[in-house]
Motif scaffolding. Structure first.
Motif, PDB file in Angstrom:
ATOM      1  N   SER A   1       8.002  -1.461 -12.395  1.00 51.03           N
ATOM      2  CA  SER A   1       8.373  -1.133 -11.027  1.00 51.03           C
ATOM      3  C   SER A   1       7.833   0.248 -10.705  1.00 51.03           C
ATOM      4  CB  SER A   1       9.897  -1.168 -10.853  1.00 51.03           C
ATOM      5  OG  SER A   1      10.410  -2.461 -11.103  1.00 51.03           O
ATOM      6  N   VAL A   2       7.772   0.557  -9.410  1.00 47.92           N
ATOM      7  CA  VAL A   2       7.212   1.827  -8.956  1.00 47.92           C
ATOM      8  C   VAL A   2       8.259   2.558  -8.125  1.00 47.92           C
ATOM      9  CG1 VAL A   2       5.286   2.948  -7.784  1.00 47.92           C
ATOM     10  CG2 VAL A   2       4.950   0.703  -8.847  1.00 47.92           C
ATOM     11  N   ILE A   3       8.573   3.782  -8.517  1.00 44.05           N
ATOM     12  CA  ILE A   3       9.525   4.621  -7.790  1.00 44.05           C
ATOM     13  C   ILE A   3       8.739   5.678  -7.017  1.00 44.05           C
ATOM     14  CG2 ILE A   3      11.541   6.124  -7.943  1.00 44.05           C
ATOM     15  CD1 ILE A   3      12.065   3.297  -8.984  1.00 44.05           C
ATOM     16  N   ILE A   4       8.921   5.730  -5.689  1.00 48.85           N
ATOM     17  CA  ILE A   4       8.175   6.653  -4.840  1.00 48.85           C
ATOM     18  C   ILE A   4       9.136   7.603  -4.124  1.00 48.85           C
ATOM     19  CG2 ILE A   4       6.602   6.851  -2.860  1.00 48.85           C
ATOM     20  CD1 ILE A   4       5.306   5.610  -5.326  1.00 48.85           C
TER      21      ILE A   4
ATOM     22  N   GLY B   1      -2.158  11.608  -6.144  1.00 44.33           N
ATOM     23  CA  GLY B   1      -1.683  12.174  -4.890  1.00 44.33           C
ATOM     24  C   GLY B   1      -0.387  11.601  -4.378  1.00 44.33           C
ATOM     25  N   VAL B   2       0.405  11.021  -5.272  1.00 48.03           N
ATOM     26  CA  VAL B   2       1.669  10.394  -4.880  1.00 48.03           C
ATOM     27  C   VAL B   2       2.797  10.957  -5.739  1.00 48.03           C
ATOM     28  CG1 VAL B   2       2.970   8.228  -4.900  1.00 48.03           C
ATOM     29  CG2 VAL B   2       0.630   8.266  -4.031  1.00 48.03           C
ATOM     30  N   LYS B   3       3.899  11.312  -5.104  1.00 50.37           N
ATOM     31  CA  LYS B   3       5.077  11.746  -5.833  1.00 50.37           C
ATOM     32  C   LYS B   3       5.846  10.497  -6.260  1.00 50.37           C
ATOM     33  CE  LYS B   3       9.351  14.427  -5.532  1.00 50.37           C
ATOM     34  NZ  LYS B   3      10.276  15.171  -4.640  1.00 50.37           N
TER      35      LYS B   3
ATOM     36  N   PHE C   1       4.676   6.242 -16.230  1.00 47.25           N
ATOM     37  CA  PHE C   1       3.365   6.792 -15.867  1.00 47.25           C
ATOM     38  C   PHE C   1       3.524   7.586 -14.588  1.00 47.25           C
ATOM     39  CE2 PHE C   1      -0.732   6.709 -13.700  1.00 47.25           C
ATOM     40  CZ  PHE C   1      -1.593   7.109 -14.715  1.00 47.25           C
ATOM     41  N   ASP C   2       3.111   8.852 -14.629  1.00 51.38           N
ATOM     42  CA  ASP C   2       3.214   9.754 -13.490  1.00 51.38           C
ATOM     43  C   ASP C   2       2.066   9.497 -12.513  1.00 51.38           C
ATOM     44  OD1 ASP C   2       3.475  11.859 -11.722  1.00 51.38           O
ATOM     45  OD2 ASP C   2       3.757  13.380 -13.261  1.00 51.38           O
ATOM     46  N   LEU C   3       2.398   9.336 -11.235  1.00 44.76           N
ATOM     47  CA  LEU C   3       1.382   9.025 -10.225  1.00 44.76           C
ATOM     48  C   LEU C   3       0.865  10.255  -9.494  1.00 44.76           C
ATOM     49  CD1 LEU C   3       3.036   5.826  -8.703  1.00 44.76           C
ATOM     50  CD2 LEU C   3       1.010   5.906 -10.176  1.00 44.76           C
TER      51      LEU C   3
ATOM     52  N   LEU D   1       0.848  -1.185   0.000  1.00 43.40           N
ATOM     53  CA  LEU D   1       0.000   0.000   0.000  1.00 43.40           C
ATOM     54  C   LEU D   1       0.885   1.237   0.000  1.00 43.40           C
ATOM     55  CD1 LEU D   1      -2.614  -1.129   2.655  1.00 43.40           C
ATOM     56  CD2 LEU D   1      -3.144  -0.582   0.270  1.00 43.40           C
ATOM     57  N   ILE D   2       0.559   2.185  -0.856  1.00 47.55           N
ATOM     58  CA  ILE D   2       1.247   3.469  -0.896  1.00 47.55           C
ATOM     59  C   ILE D   2       0.262   4.527  -0.406  1.00 47.55           C
ATOM     60  CG2 ILE D   2       2.445   5.153  -2.327  1.00 47.55           C
ATOM     61  CD1 ILE D   2       2.872   2.852  -4.370  1.00 47.55           C
ATOM     62  N   GLN D   3       0.643   5.252   0.629  1.00 48.55           N
ATOM     63  CA  GLN D   3      -0.221   6.281   1.184  1.00 48.55           C
ATOM     64  C   GLN D   3       0.038   7.609   0.485  1.00 48.55           C
ATOM     65  OE1 GLN D   3      -0.920   5.741   5.650  1.00 48.55           O
ATOM     66  NE2 GLN D   3       1.142   4.886   5.437  1.00 48.55           N
TER      67      GLN D   3
END
Length: 225
Positions: free
Chosen positions: A155-158, A138-140, A132-134, A17-19
């Motif tokens: 993959s997802v870079i946060i 609401g996520v950087k 794809f820009d998140l 989960l990404i908040q």
């Protein structure tokens, strides 16, 4: 928020989960019949399944999309997948990846001969290619294409600190992050190099616990030398 990433054990694999400022993003959906695992974790952080706005599929294997259909139905979230695997997701079936070491090569051959990786089909809402820009959720962060384990692995870079990597990286063994299964090992290493450019501090694999940049860089060095 020091760490916006929360691990959810979903059977044979991890979901995360990404908040974000606009709700939650879920990365991967585990094996079938694991929605209750997700709900329990959501309750611990005082959230509801309806707070999930987006579900990112790192790749279309049954242990990562098994509960996807149920979670999508309950949350109303959009589903994101790479274009190379959207048809697999919509068909509810995918093959078993090739092995990278002796025992996994045997498992792969037997699995493809006798087993069928099937799951509840899902029609994706968002199809990605390279990135794809998140931010709209609401996520950087962003989704990047990291093929190798499968052709459509992402993959997802946060926050330029965290990398949720699906099965592009594993963390079962103390000295190795190399996946036991990958359809194209040359592409896999190129994807590792791509991930390395982000200099993330923490890595979150589909199997095993999170690990740090030092372990990742050591693994990359061994893989290319």
């Amino acid at each position: 928020m020091n760490n916006p990433i929360i691990r959810v054990k979903m059977g044979k694999s991890n979901s995360y989960l990404i908040q974000g400022e606009e709700g939650l993003i879920l990365v991967d959906a585990g094996i079938p019949n694991k929605v209750t695992n997700l709900v329990k974790v959501l309750k611990k952080i005082n959230k509801d399944i309806l707070d999930i706005n987006l579900i990112i599929v790192t790749h279309v294997h049954y242990d990562h999309v098994g509960s996807l259909s149920k979670i999508k139905d309950k949350s109303g979230a959009l589903v994101l997948v790479h274009s190379k695997e959207k048809d697999l997701l919509a068909a509810g079936s995918s093959g078993f990846p090739k092995g990278t070491i002796f025992f996994s090569k045997i498992i792969s051959r037997l699995a493809n001969k006798f087993l069928k990786e099937s799951f509840e089909a899902v029609t994706p809402d968002i199809i990605v290619e390279k990135e794809f820009d998140l931010s709209e959720f609401g996520v950087k962060g962003k989704v990047i294409h990291t093929p190798g384990h499968t052709i459509g692995s992402i993959s997802v870079i946060i926050n330029e600190k965290h990398c949720i990597c699906g099965d592009t990286l594993f963390n079962f063994l103390p000295q190795s992050i190399y996946p036991p299964f990958a359809n194209d090992e040359e592409l896999l290493i190129e994807s590792w190099k791509k991930i390395s450019n982000y200099r993330c501090e923490r890595y979150y694999p589909g199997h095993g616990g999170e690990f740090d940049q030092i372990k990742f860089e050591k693994g990359l060095h061994r893989a290319i030398n």
